[in-house]
Write an enzyme that holds these catalytic residues in place. Structure first.
Site, PDB file in Angstrom:
ATOM      1  NE  ARG A  64      44.376  39.179  37.657  1.00  0.00           N
ATOM      2  CZ  ARG A  64      43.693  39.047  36.410  1.00  0.00           C
ATOM      3  NH1 ARG A  64      44.371  38.946  35.307  1.00  0.00           N
ATOM      4  NH2 ARG A  64      42.582  39.832  36.381  1.00  0.00           N
ATOM      5  CG  HIS A  68      41.642  35.384  39.182  1.00  0.00           C
ATOM      6  ND1 HIS A  68      41.212  35.481  38.003  1.00  0.00           N
ATOM      7  CD2 HIS A  68      42.181  36.383  39.613  1.00  0.00           C
ATOM      8  CE1 HIS A  68      41.174  37.125  38.084  1.00  0.00           C
ATOM      9  NE2 HIS A  68      41.861  37.452  38.916  1.00  0.00           N
ATOM     10  CG  ASP A  69      42.686  27.389  41.938  1.00  0.00           C
ATOM     11  OD1 ASP A  69      41.580  27.273  41.486  1.00  0.00           O
ATOM     12  OD2 ASP A  69      43.406  26.717  42.658  1.00  0.00           O
ATOM     13  CB  VAL A  72      36.284  30.824  41.169  1.00  0.00           C
ATOM     14  CG1 VAL A  72      35.196  30.324  40.508  1.00  0.00           C
ATOM     15  CG2 VAL A  72      36.620  32.185  40.865  1.00  0.00           C
ATOM     16  CG  HIS A 194      47.199  44.854  42.261  1.00  0.00           C
ATOM     17  ND1 HIS A 194      46.045  45.425  42.458  1.00  0.00           N
ATOM     18  CD2 HIS A 194      46.932  43.536  41.780  1.00  0.00           C
ATOM     19  CE1 HIS A 194      44.995  44.564  41.987  1.00  0.00           C
ATOM     20  NE2 HIS A 194      45.510  43.269  41.758  1.00  0.00           N
TER      21      HIS A 194
HETATM   22  C1  HEM Z   1      41.489  43.329  46.158  1.00  0.00           C
HETATM   23  C2  HEM Z   1      40.846  43.014  45.124  1.00  0.00           C
HETATM   24  C3  HEM Z   1      41.411  42.944  43.713  1.00  0.00           C
HETATM   25  C4  HEM Z   1      41.051  43.111  42.531  1.00  0.00           C
HETATM   26  C5  HEM Z   1      39.972  44.077  42.313  1.00  0.00           C
HETATM   27  C6  HEM Z   1      41.836  42.999  41.470  1.00  0.00           C
HETATM   28  C7  HEM Z   1      41.691  43.271  40.119  1.00  0.00           C
HETATM   29  C8  HEM Z   1      42.888  43.083  39.297  1.00  0.00           C
HETATM   30  C9  HEM Z   1      42.550  43.482  38.164  1.00  0.00           C
HETATM   31  C10 HEM Z   1      41.614  44.366  37.424  1.00  0.00           C
HETATM   32  C11 HEM Z   1      44.076  43.338  37.202  1.00  0.00           C
HETATM   33  C12 HEM Z   1      44.445  43.692  35.958  1.00  0.00           C
HETATM   34  C13 HEM Z   1      43.800  42.836  34.826  1.00  0.00           C
HETATM   35  C14 HEM Z   1      44.006  43.342  33.432  1.00  0.00           C
HETATM   36  O1  HEM Z   1      43.442  44.406  33.041  1.00  0.00           O
HETATM   37  O2  HEM Z   1      44.847  42.545  32.889  1.00  0.00           O
HETATM   38  C15 HEM Z   1      44.565  42.593  38.309  1.00  0.00           C
HETATM   39  C16 HEM Z   1      46.097  42.302  38.102  1.00  0.00           C
HETATM   40  C17 HEM Z   1      46.791  41.480  38.879  1.00  0.00           C
HETATM   41  N1  HEM Z   1      46.142  41.092  40.378  1.00  0.00           N
HETATM   42 FE1  HEM Z   1      44.605  41.654  41.240  1.00  0.00          FE
HETATM   43  N2  HEM Z   1      43.089  42.137  42.197  1.00  0.00           N
HETATM   44  C18 HEM Z   1      42.715  42.112  43.451  1.00  0.00           C
HETATM   45  C19 HEM Z   1      43.440  41.250  44.279  1.00  0.00           C
HETATM   46  C20 HEM Z   1      44.517  40.728  43.950  1.00  0.00           C
HETATM   47  C21 HEM Z   1      45.149  39.866  44.757  1.00  0.00           C
HETATM   48  C22 HEM Z   1      44.591  39.287  46.416  1.00  0.00           C
HETATM   49  C23 HEM Z   1      46.369  39.220  44.054  1.00  0.00           C
HETATM   50  C24 HEM Z   1      47.335  38.301  44.633  1.00  0.00           C
HETATM   51  C25 HEM Z   1      47.468  37.929  45.925  1.00  0.00           C
HETATM   52  C26 HEM Z   1      46.201  39.892  42.941  1.00  0.00           C
HETATM   53  C27 HEM Z   1      47.185  39.744  42.105  1.00  0.00           C
HETATM   54  C28 HEM Z   1      47.406  40.371  40.743  1.00  0.00           C
HETATM   55  C29 HEM Z   1      48.589  40.490  40.021  1.00  0.00           C
HETATM   56  C30 HEM Z   1      49.828  39.865  40.372  1.00  0.00           C
HETATM   57  C31 HEM Z   1      48.089  41.251  38.791  1.00  0.00           C
HETATM   58  C32 HEM Z   1      49.002  41.403  37.613  1.00  0.00           C
HETATM   59  C33 HEM Z   1      48.830  40.255  36.389  1.00  0.00           C
HETATM   60  C34 HEM Z   1      49.773  39.966  35.207  1.00  0.00           C
HETATM   61  O3  HEM Z   1      50.607  41.111  35.193  1.00  0.00           O
HETATM   62  O4  HEM Z   1      49.633  39.160  34.441  1.00  0.00           O
HETATM   63  N3  HEM Z   1      45.218  40.780  42.825  1.00  0.00           N
HETATM   64  N4  HEM Z   1      44.018  42.530  39.567  1.00  0.00           N
END
Ligand code: HEM
Ligand SMILES: *[C@@H]1O[C@H](CO)[C@@H](O)[C@H](O)[C@H]1NC(C)=O
Ligand SMILES: *[C@@H]1O[C@H](CO)[C@@H](O)[C@H](O)[C@H]1NC(C)=O
Ligand SMILES: *[C@@H]1O[C@H](CO)[C@@H](O)[C@H](O)[C@H]1NC(C)=O
Ligand SMILES: *[C@@H]1O[C@H](CO)[C@@H](O)[C@H](O)[C@H]1NC(C)=O
Ligand SMILES: *[C@@H]1O[C@H](CO)[C@@H](O)[C@H](O)[C@H]1NC(C)=O
Ligand SMILES: *[C@@H]1O[C@H](CO)[C@@H](O)[C@H](O)[C@H]1NC(C)=O
Length: 327
Positions: A64, A68-69, A72, A194
């Site tokens: 993640r 994010h890097d 932005v 996800h």
């Molecule tokens: C499509 C649009 C995306 C949205 C709206 C989104 C949003 C989010 C949100 C809201 C969370 C949870 C934050 C929390 O409540 O702690 C999350 C977690 C995560 N996202 Fe996304 N995300 C998106 C795309 C991506 C992409 C492109 C990647 C990587 C290629 C990614 C990787 C992750 C990972 C691995 C987690 C789990 C993080 C953890 O367990 O520490 N996401 N994302």
């Protein structure tokens, strides 16, 4: 006529050569560190493995972090910068919610500085670490083009408008990825991230409680899944650290169950389930759900493209000595 045609051709060739040079300069290269710091990728991999062995959640955190890097100000390690007295950095903006893995990057960086001082950028560490993380959880490996340089700015104010929110609908997601040069298919593929990691209750609780004035729960959420979520995320118990797996079937495995969940309305976030809201993207979801090897190969390719967003190369930017601080 022939003369003008000849001039045109020469001009066209000159133009192509110039473009070629510009492209080359902005290009990342697989094996960038092979001669200047041969142990670079190995050191990152060792630090990621060590961390993930202790806490598998860090694999999701590091994946993640690279996303994010890159979204932005490009993949320039701006996400790693600490806030200072006069600057609030990206990591202290609201959508950071719970980024994790900063220490893993620090450990890799300090070993890299000992092995080859001033050579390996923090932005490249993030790109390698994301790849290593998902390989450790079951993804197919891919080669990471490198040569990114680190940026010299990080602003909290830039995070919100560039990172898609969890309540985004399909149009918003498609547009936000298109702005970064990524296709809708790549957006659907990258959302497959996800399949690992967690989300905090507060991120999606509006789907469970008081959805709108006519229904209390989001009707696009499978009701038995919603019942489970209400148990894990009780209303009113506002414990900020409560989190649930994004993919309850196999929370720490990089597989296709994210897509299989979407097919039965068990996507955790609105931004997940919305991939089923058009015929085109629903077909992509089905395709990925059905063909694991295709998904894993496409995921690596999409990561490589995501990893090229607005990169700094050549003599632009810097190689940070400490990933948290601009030199
Ligand atoms: C499509 C649009 C995306 C949205 C709206 C989104 C949003 C989010 C949100 C809201 C969370 C949870 C934050 C929390 O409540 O702690 C999350 C977690 C995560 N996202 Fe996304 N995300 C998106 C795309 C991506 C992409 C492109 C990647 C990587 C290629 C990614 C990787 C992750 C990972 C691995 C987690 C789990 C993080 C953890 O367990 O520490 N996401 N994302
Ligand atoms: C911000 O503060 C740092 C020290 O924390 C200082 O080096 C820098 O010059 C300051 N920048 C501005 C724009 O005031
Ligand atoms: C995220 O931002 C909040 C402020 O919005 C800050 O309190 C928190 O420490 C930040 N989290 C991380 C991991 O940097
Ligand atoms: C509540 O949400 C449902 C499902 O999205 C929708 O059909 C309904 O029109 C919404 N009601 C109001 C009052 O917004
Ligand atoms: C709900 O939770 C139970 C117990 O953990 C589990 O067996 C079941 O598969 C879950 N159902 C859904 C739809 O997530
Ligand atoms: C909040 O939840 C976390 C994680 O489940 C737990 O470790 C912590 O003890 C809880 N805190 C309170 C005040 O309930
Ligand atoms: C899965 O996708 C791969 C690569 O596109 C393809 O070669 C293979 O035939 C597909 N497998 C199935 C079962 O459709």
């Amino acid at each position: 006529m022939a003369f003008i045609g000849g001039v045109k051709m020469v001009l066209t060739i000159v133009l192509f050569l110039c473009l070629g040079v510009i492209r080359l300069e902005a290009q990342l290269k697989v094996g960038f560190y092979d001669s200047i710091c041969p142990s670079a990728e190995k050191i990152v991999k060792e630090e990621v493995s060590k961390a993930v062995r202790v806490n598998v959640g860090l694999a999701a955190g590091l994946l993640r972090m690279h996303f994010h890097d890159c979204f932005v100000r490009g993949c320039d390690a701006s996400v790693l910068i600490d806030s200072t007295g006069n600057n609030t950095a990206e990591k202290d903006s609201p959508p950071n919610s719970s980024l994790r893995g900063f220490d893993v990057v620090d450990n890799a960086k300090s070993r890299l500085e000992k092995a080859c001082q001033g050579i390996v950028s923090c932005a490249d560490i993030l790109a390698f670490a994301a790849r290593d993380s998902i390989v450790l959880t079951g993804a197919v490996s891919y080669q990471v083009p490198a040569g990114r340089r680190d940026g010299r700015a990080s602003m909290a104010s830039e995070a919100l408008g560039n990172l898609p929110p969890p309540f985004a609908n399909l149009d918003t997601l498609t547009q936000m990825f298109a702005k970064k040069g990524l296709t809708q298919d790549e957006m659907v593929t990258l959302s497959g991230a996800h399949t690992i990691g967690v989300s905090h209750c507060s991120t999606f609780s509006s789907r469970l409680y008081g959805f709108n004035s006519s229904v209390s729960q989001d009707p696009s959420l499978d009701s038995s899944f919603a019942t489970n979520l209400t148990k894990q995320c009780p209303q009113g118990k506002s414990n900020a650290s409560l989190a649930v797996p994004m993919d309850p079937i196999s929370p720490n495995l990089f597989d296709t169950s994210y897509y299989r969940n979407l097919l039965v309305n068990r996507g955790l976030l609105t931004s997940d389930q919305t991939l089923m809201s058009s015929d085109t993207t629903a077909a992509l979801v089905k395709q990925k759900a059905d063909n694991s090897s295709m998904f894993l190969i496409n995921f690596g390719a999409a990561m490589v493209n995501m990893g090229q967003i607005q990169v700094l190369t050549g003599s632009n930017g810097e190689v940070r000595r400490n990933c948290r601080v601009i030199n």
